[in-house]
Design an enzyme around this catalytic site. Structure first.
Site, PDB file in Angstrom:
ATOM      1  CE  LYS A   5      27.913 -19.446  -4.991  1.00 44.10           C
ATOM      2  NZ  LYS A   5      27.628 -20.652  -4.670  1.00 44.10           N
ATOM      3  CG  ASN A   6      30.622 -21.144  -1.223  1.00 40.55           C
ATOM      4  OD1 ASN A   6      29.757 -21.345  -1.665  1.00 40.55           O
ATOM      5  ND2 ASN A   6      31.869 -20.803  -1.593  1.00 40.55           N
ATOM      6  CB  VAL A  41      39.574 -27.948  -6.981  1.00 43.33           C
ATOM      7  CG1 VAL A  41      38.479 -28.242  -6.268  1.00 43.33           C
ATOM      8  CG2 VAL A  41      40.888 -27.405  -6.277  1.00 43.33           C
ATOM      9  CB  CYS A  94      28.752 -24.606 -12.061  1.00 40.74           C
ATOM     10  SG  CYS A  94      27.996 -22.892 -11.436  1.00 40.74           S
ATOM     11  NE  ARG A 110      30.551 -28.166  -8.379  1.00 42.99           N
ATOM     12  CZ  ARG A 110      30.416 -26.951  -7.834  1.00 42.99           C
ATOM     13  NH1 ARG A 110      29.076 -26.947  -7.219  1.00 42.99           N
ATOM     14  NH2 ARG A 110      31.032 -26.070  -8.090  1.00 42.99           N
ATOM     15  NE  ARG A 122      26.284 -30.215  -8.716  1.00 45.88           N
ATOM     16  CZ  ARG A 122      26.516 -31.671  -9.088  1.00 45.88           C
ATOM     17  NH1 ARG A 122      26.271 -32.561  -8.129  1.00 45.88           N
ATOM     18  NH2 ARG A 122      26.359 -31.763 -10.577  1.00 45.88           N
ATOM     19  CG  ASP A 155      34.982 -20.725  -6.492  1.00 41.77           C
ATOM     20  OD1 ASP A 155      34.839 -21.455  -7.507  1.00 41.77           O
ATOM     21  OD2 ASP A 155      34.244 -20.908  -5.255  1.00 41.77           O
ATOM     22  NE  ARG A 213      23.991 -21.131  -8.629  1.00 40.98           N
ATOM     23  CZ  ARG A 213      25.391 -21.661  -8.949  1.00 40.98           C
ATOM     24  NH1 ARG A 213      25.925 -21.645  -9.721  1.00 40.98           N
ATOM     25  NH2 ARG A 213      25.543 -22.174  -7.672  1.00 40.98           N
TER      26      ARG A 213
END
Length: 452
Positions: free
Chosen positions: A36-37, A346, A134, A139, A110, A324, A432
């Site tokens: 997805k990224n 992070v 999230c 962020r 975003r 993640d 998502r």
């Protein structure tokens, strides 16, 4: 929701509450498709082309649907391709959209911030509504806005959002990021490829998804090179064409299923997973006591014959251990014999999910300002936290609410490993980032009912 390009039905996508009866090892095969990224960013990149683009192995997830709707509200024609799981993206009718239109389609995503560079090149203006995401900490979009200003964009903050314009066009810039942010690196790449002159980006993110996006842009006609020490050079070009690209596999989903096998003492073949992009995780997986077999088709994950062992992990930007990955790993560490420590460097609020694991019987203490340790390799950050996990501790069923995408997945596999029944609310959020999630759980032998 159905698979892109197919009509195959899936488990109820409006499901938001499931009841899980734990104690059943997950066994079988799951297929992972495009990350997805990468897929969502490659979809945005189609705005830069003069001709249609084809993106393959697109995951059937909510974030992709959000980007698709945002492209369509900007006049991009998006249709399923001939190959199942592919999309054709035609930007010929691209147009401006209002704050309200963007806000209505973006939801909590975003992703609109990454539309700015391509839209400034194409239309001379762009809009950003209030941004969500999230609940894992701040962020800030300052990295993005500062970079866009250096390209020559005018940023006008308004009550409803942010309006950007570039009446004189965009030009190359020298940019050094204060932190190797993935999103800010994507912003620079998507903006610099058509900016006049050369852009030098220092302290760039170098995640595999970033490299794959560079591959997409190079196929379109961009000139991009990178050097050691996180330096990327982009020579702006006047025109770009469409691309035909197959997405990199989703590393985060692959790791999630690997941890599920570890937690439930199961065995899962993750078809499509590759060794190279998972080297760091595979080392930690083996240290904990997991075992795996690697083939050209994918990776089989299982728990080893000996008890799980404690580890010390520090999250970091690539090639470090991804943030993640720590949530599902922490669930496994509750069953390791001894004390494990996970340093989250992070995001500043990504260990909040552990409260529900404690409710389920885990022994986890979160240190809100981190822990100094001479064995650490990642530099300390002001926002960091640390989790100390003592195990093994039996987990028992509980009523839990999904806090965010990765934390929610961690809750599900904790419930699968627990004794008794757990009621998990907010399961819809997992759509998502996890394609056909409930279908895959069912196929692996999970025992659960959709109750709401």
């Amino acid at each position: 929701m159905t698979l892109l390009g197919t009509t195959e039905p899936s488990q109820r996508v409006d499901a938001d509450i499931i009841e899980i009866r734990g104690g059943h090892p997950l066994k079988g095969q799951v297929d992972v498709r495009g990350a997805k990224n990468l897929a969502t960013k490659a979809m945005v990149a189609s705005l830069l082309g003069e001709t249609p683009s084809i993106l393959r192995d697109v995951p059937d997830i909510r974030d992709v649907e959000v980007v698709r709707s945002l492209l369509e509200v900007h006049g991009v024609h998006v249709t399923p391709g001939e190959e199942p799981g592919s999309l054709v993206l035609d930007p010929a009718g691209a147009k401006s959209a209002t704050f309200d239109e963007i806000d209505a389609h973006a939801g909590s995503s975003r992703i609109p911030i990454l539309f700015c560079g391509p839209l400034l090149h194409l239309l001379g203006q762009a809009f950003i509504p209030d941004l969500g995401g999230c609940r894992i900490g701040d962020r800030p979009i300052d990295f993005h806005l500062d970079a866009l200003r250096k390209f020559g964009a005018i940023v006008d903050k308004q009550p409803s959002g942010i309006r950007l314009s570039a009446p004189e066009g965009l030009h190359g810039a020298t940019i050094e990021l204060p932190y190797p942010s993935v999103g800010a690196t994507e912003q620079v790449l998507l903006t610099a490829v058509k900016a006049k002159g050369v852009t030098e980006l220092r302290n760039a993110a170098i995640e595999p998804e970033i490299m794959d996006l560079i591959g997409v842009l190079q196929k379109m006609g961009a000139i991009i090179s990178y050097e050691p020490n996180r330096v990327i050079f982009i020579e702006g070009v006047e025109e770009l064409r469409g691309y035909d690209h197959r997405s990199l596999f989703d590393r985060n989903e692959a790791v999630s299923w690997a941890c599920a096998a570890l937690v439930t003492d199961g065995e899962i073949f993750v078809k499509g997973a590759r060794q190279y992009e998972l080297l760091t995780f595979l080392n930690v997986f083996r240290k904990v006591g997991g075992d795996f077999d690697i083939t050209d088709e994918g990776i089989t994950f299982r728990r080893g014959e000996k008890p799980l062992k404690p580890v010390m992990v520090e999250t970091d930007v690539h090639p470090g251990f991804m943030t993640d990955w720590q949530q599902p790993l922490i669930v496994a560490l509750t069953q390791a014999e001894g004390t494990s420590v996970v340093h989250e460097t992070v995001y500043e609020n990504r260990l909040g999910f552990t409260k529900a694991l404690v409710q389920m019987g885990a022994d986890i203490v979160v240190h809100p300002h981190g822990i100094a340790d001479p064995k650490r390799r990642v530099p300390r950050r002001e926002l960091e936290q640390a989790a100390v996990i003592n195990g093994p501790t039996p987990l028992h069923g509980a009523d839990i609410v999904v806090p965010d995408l990765r934390g929610g997945y961690a809750y599900v596999i904790a419930a699968l490993a627990a004794t008794g029944t757990s009621r998990v609310t907010g399961i819809r959020l997992l759509s998502r980032g996890y394609e056909r999630f409930l279908d895959k759980l069912r196929a692996l032998g999970a025992d659960f009912d959709v109750v709401g």
